[in-house]
Design a protein around this motif. Structure first.
Motif, PDB file in Angstrom:
ATOM      1  N   THR A 209       0.834  -1.194   0.000  1.00 26.91           N
ATOM      2  CA  THR A 209       0.000   0.000   0.000  1.00 26.91           C
ATOM      3  C   THR A 209       0.870   1.246   0.000  1.00 26.91           C
ATOM      4  N   LEU A 210       1.927   1.241   0.815  1.00 26.83           N
ATOM      5  CA  LEU A 210       2.855   2.371   0.849  1.00 26.83           C
ATOM      6  C   LEU A 210       3.492   2.614  -0.512  1.00 26.83           C
ATOM      7  N   LEU A 211       3.948   1.537  -1.146  1.00 21.97           N
ATOM      8  CA  LEU A 211       4.614   1.674  -2.441  1.00 21.97           C
ATOM      9  C   LEU A 211       3.631   2.066  -3.537  1.00 21.97           C
ATOM     10  N   ARG A 212       2.407   1.554  -3.458  1.00 21.96           N
ATOM     11  CA  ARG A 212       1.391   1.958  -4.431  1.00 21.96           C
ATOM     12  C   ARG A 212       1.071   3.436  -4.300  1.00 21.96           C
ATOM     13  N   ASP A 213       0.889   3.885  -3.070  1.00 23.42           N
ATOM     14  CA  ASP A 213       0.559   5.297  -2.848  1.00 23.42           C
ATOM     15  C   ASP A 213       1.711   6.197  -3.275  1.00 23.42           C
ATOM     16  N   GLU A 214       2.949   5.735  -3.044  1.00 19.96           N
ATOM     17  CA  GLU A 214       4.102   6.522  -3.474  1.00 19.96           C
ATOM     18  C   GLU A 214       4.146   6.625  -4.988  1.00 19.96           C
ATOM     19  N   ALA A 215       3.898   5.515  -5.673  1.00 22.29           N
ATOM     20  CA  ALA A 215       3.915   5.528  -7.134  1.00 22.29           C
ATOM     21  C   ALA A 215       2.864   6.485  -7.684  1.00 22.29           C
ATOM     22  N   LYS A 216       1.690   6.501  -7.063  1.00 21.08           N
ATOM     23  CA  LYS A 216       0.630   7.416  -7.504  1.00 21.08           C
ATOM     24  C   LYS A 216       1.011   8.865  -7.242  1.00 21.08           C
ATOM     25  N   ALA A 217       1.526   9.129  -6.047  1.00 19.96           N
ATOM     26  CA  ALA A 217       1.870  10.501  -5.673  1.00 19.96           C
ATOM     27  C   ALA A 217       2.975  11.066  -6.560  1.00 19.96           C
ATOM     28  N   LEU A 218       3.898  10.213  -6.971  1.00 24.16           N
ATOM     29  CA  LEU A 218       5.014  10.659  -7.795  1.00 24.16           C
ATOM     30  C   LEU A 218       4.697  10.628  -9.276  1.00 24.16           C
ATOM     31  N   ASP A 219       3.465  10.196  -9.587  1.00 24.75           N
ATOM     32  CA  ASP A 219       3.029  10.115 -10.987  1.00 24.75           C
ATOM     33  C   ASP A 219       4.027   9.314 -11.810  1.00 24.75           C
ATOM     34  N   LEU A 225      11.260  -2.502  -8.239  1.00 25.38           N
ATOM     35  CA  LEU A 225      11.245  -3.794  -7.556  1.00 25.38           C
ATOM     36  C   LEU A 225      10.103  -4.661  -8.037  1.00 25.38           C
ATOM     37  N   PHE A 226       8.983  -4.037  -8.406  1.00 25.99           N
ATOM     38  CA  PHE A 226       7.792  -4.795  -8.780  1.00 25.99           C
ATOM     39  C   PHE A 226       7.489  -4.671 -10.272  1.00 25.99           C
ATOM     40  N   ALA A 227       8.466  -4.203 -11.057  1.00 25.52           N
ATOM     41  CA  ALA A 227       8.214  -3.990 -12.469  1.00 25.52           C
ATOM     42  C   ALA A 227       7.837  -5.282 -13.173  1.00 25.52           C
ATOM     43  N   SER A 228       8.468  -6.415 -12.796  1.00 25.94           N
ATOM     44  CA  SER A 228       8.134  -7.676 -13.421  1.00 25.94           C
ATOM     45  C   SER A 228       7.379  -8.585 -12.469  1.00 25.94           C
ATOM     46  N   HIS A 229       6.933  -8.044 -11.341  1.00 27.15           N
ATOM     47  CA  HIS A 229       6.092  -8.778 -10.414  1.00 27.15           C
ATOM     48  C   HIS A 229       4.631  -8.483 -10.766  1.00 27.15           C
ATOM     49  N   PRO A 230       3.711  -9.214 -10.170  1.00 32.17           N
ATOM     50  CA  PRO A 230       2.303  -8.824 -10.356  1.00 32.17           C
ATOM     51  C   PRO A 230       2.121  -7.387  -9.913  1.00 32.17           C
ATOM     52  N   LYS A 231       1.127  -6.737 -10.483  1.00 35.75           N
ATOM     53  CA  LYS A 231       0.904  -5.331 -10.171  1.00 35.75           C
ATOM     54  C   LYS A 231       0.716  -5.128  -8.678  1.00 35.75           C
ATOM     55  N   LEU A 232       1.031  -3.924  -8.232  1.00 36.43           N
ATOM     56  CA  LEU A 232       0.983  -3.657  -6.799  1.00 36.43           C
ATOM     57  C   LEU A 232      -0.391  -3.928  -6.204  1.00 36.43           C
ATOM     58  N   GLN A 233      -1.443  -3.507  -6.900  1.00 35.02           N
ATOM     59  CA  GLN A 233      -2.778  -3.741  -6.363  1.00 35.02           C
ATOM     60  C   GLN A 233      -3.065  -5.238  -6.267  1.00 35.02           C
ATOM     61  N   SER A 274      20.416  14.472  -2.619  1.00 38.83           N
ATOM     62  CA  SER A 274      21.613  14.642  -3.437  1.00 38.83           C
ATOM     63  C   SER A 274      21.399  14.170  -4.870  1.00 38.83           C
ATOM     64  N   MET A 275      20.402  13.301  -5.068  1.00 37.87           N
ATOM     65  CA  MET A 275      20.114  12.769  -6.404  1.00 37.87           C
ATOM     66  C   MET A 275      18.868  13.401  -7.010  1.00 37.87           C
ATOM     67  N   ASN A 276      18.483  14.572  -6.482  1.00 41.21           N
ATOM     68  CA  ASN A 276      17.312  15.312  -6.982  1.00 41.21           C
ATOM     69  C   ASN A 276      16.025  14.489  -6.934  1.00 41.21           C
ATOM     70  N   ARG A 277      15.910  13.676  -5.885  1.00 37.40           N
ATOM     71  CA  ARG A 277      14.699  12.887  -5.677  1.00 37.40           C
ATOM     72  C   ARG A 277      13.863  13.527  -4.563  1.00 37.40           C
ATOM     73  N   GLN A 278      13.720  14.860  -4.651  1.00 33.80           N
ATOM     74  CA  GLN A 278      13.002  15.582  -3.614  1.00 33.80           C
ATOM     75  C   GLN A 278      11.537  15.165  -3.525  1.00 33.80           C
ATOM     76  N   ALA A 279      10.963  14.712  -4.635  1.00 30.78           N
ATOM     77  CA  ALA A 279       9.563  14.282  -4.602  1.00 30.78           C
ATOM     78  C   ALA A 279       9.388  13.083  -3.670  1.00 30.78           C
ATOM     79  N   VAL A 280      10.393  12.202  -3.615  1.00 35.96           N
ATOM     80  CA  VAL A 280      10.327  11.047  -2.723  1.00 35.96           C
ATOM     81  C   VAL A 280      10.366  11.505  -1.274  1.00 35.96           C
ATOM     82  N   VAL A 281      11.257  12.454  -0.968  1.00 35.17           N
ATOM     83  CA  VAL A 281      11.382  12.951   0.405  1.00 35.17           C
ATOM     84  C   VAL A 281      10.084  13.606   0.851  1.00 35.17           C
TER      85      VAL A 281
END
Length: 383
Positions: A209-219, A225-233, A274-281
């Motif tokens: 749920t955390l990773l799904r919500d993060e993926a949505k929030a970051l558009d 990690l789950f690119a070749s796994h079943p979808k997060l939902q 440092s890697m310009n991943r401010q959206a994650v923070v």
């Protein structure tokens, strides 16, 4: 993404060369314990040899976090989940911010620093570790053609480590992944181990749920990690069904997790910035409850993320975050510098001077001391 283009070509070449020698797929018997691991066939042994070469290449390339306390903590969780394999499975932490983890054929488990930082408690971390170890105990590398190709490619890429092609290797996860059936089996096995160890089974659901919500929030697309796994939902639905069948313990391990991973999680925030991943923070720290699980300086990192994002209103959000950091951690020097710069830009020169002076007093050896001294001279010269 030069490395991935290269890796893709290696997958094809190495996969083709190994497929010729691969035995016909058959129903595999999971390893019963560490002693049973020695009873493997020739082809599987070749996979293990390649995996050991990959381990050596990673070690030589200095890609690991190498903190004994963290390694021991993760190993303790693994031993709790799979006590009969204690001493046989090794866990390592990649110095990388992405939410990734993978298992090599020989039982080497690699977890990215960023994935650990995303977790909220030990039960969630245990669900990830339990899943990855299940890939080893149930011999999924031997059963899955894609992973066979991946192991060969990984071993071949080992020769390139140290040649400058390292940056994208930090994003490596489960290579090409396992089939959906094997992923579901790893879900079920890891979940059962988690329940047996007394962890709260509902926490496994929250990981996805955390990773799904993060993926949505970051558009963005789903985490790699789950690119070749079943979808997060689908994973959420699967764990919801598993949780409905099990009445496990209630241990979330929050205090243990917080105590053992605090430094790692703070370092992960710094790495993201440092890697310009401010959206994650921002996604991680905007929630006050999640922010409270970090150190008292966490608001400073949130302020930095707002500053780097630079949208309308972000300067006010950054200032409020820096002020919270100052209130919560008054001895943390960077908050004063950040507030001093904001005050200087807003022509609040006397306030800026106070902040710069406090920063220099708290951080006399700061690398940017010369710059801050110039700022201080500038604001003091203003009427």
């Amino acid at each position: 993404m030069f490395y991935w283009l290269l890796a893709g070509s290696l997958l094809i070449v190495c996969g083709a060369s190994n497929a010729q020698n691969r035995p016909e797929p058959q129903k595999l018997t999971p390893f019963a314990n560490a002693a049973a691991v020695s009873q493997i066939e020739d082809y599987e042994q070749r996979l293990w040899t390649q995996a050991r070469e990959a381990d050596q290449a990673i070690d030589k390339a200095d890609l690991l976090l190498r903190q004994q306390e963290i390694d021991a903590y993760l190993q303790g969780i693994a031993n709790k989940l799979y006590p009969e394999f204690a001493g046989r499975i090794a866990l390592h932490v990649f110095r990388a911010p992405q939410a990734n983890a993978f298992c090599l054929p020989n039982g080497s488990i690699y977890i990215n620093q960023g994935l650990i930082a995303r977790m909220e408690n030990e039960a969630q971390l245990a669900s990830v570790i339990g899943h990855e170890i299940a890939h080893f105990t149930h011999r999924h590398s031997y059963a899955n053609t894609n992973t066979v190709k991946s192991a060969a490619a990984f071993a071949s890429v080992a020769g390139l480590l140290g040649g400058g092609i390292l940056s994208d290797l930090l994003a490596i996860s489960s290579i090409t992944g396992y089939s959906r059936d094997l992923e579901r089996e790893a879900d079920a096995v890891g979940f059962a181990r988690m329940v047996k160890a007394g962890y709260d089974p509902s926490e496994a659901i929250k990981v996805f749920t955390l990773l799904r919500d993060e993926a949505k929030a970051l558009d963005s697309k789903e985490p790699f990690l789950f690119a070749s796994h079943p979808k997060l939902q689908e994973r959420i639905d699967n764990f919801t069904r598993l949780a409905a069948k099990h009445t496990g313990g209630s241990d979330a391990g929050l205090e243990r997790f917080t105590a053992n991973t605090l430094g790692l999680r703070n370092a992960s925030l710094e790495m993201d910035l440092s890697m310009n991943r401010q959206a994650v923070v921002i996604q991680v720290l905007e929630n006050a409850e999640r922010r409270a699980r970090f150190s008292r300086e966490a608001d400073y990192f949130l302020g930095e993320a707002y500053r780097l994002r630079g949208k309308d209103g972000d300067e006010n959000l950054a200032r409020a975050a820096y002020e919270r950091a100052l209130a919560n951690a008054p001895a943390f020097a960077p908050s004063y510098r950040a507030l001093g710069i904001i005050a200087m830009k807003s022509k609040e020169f006397s306030i800026a001077a106070q902040h710069f002076e406090k920063y220099l007093a708290l951080a006399p050896q700061a690398r940017d001391r010369g710059y801050v001294e110039q700022y201080l001279e500038t604001v003091k010269a203003k009427p």
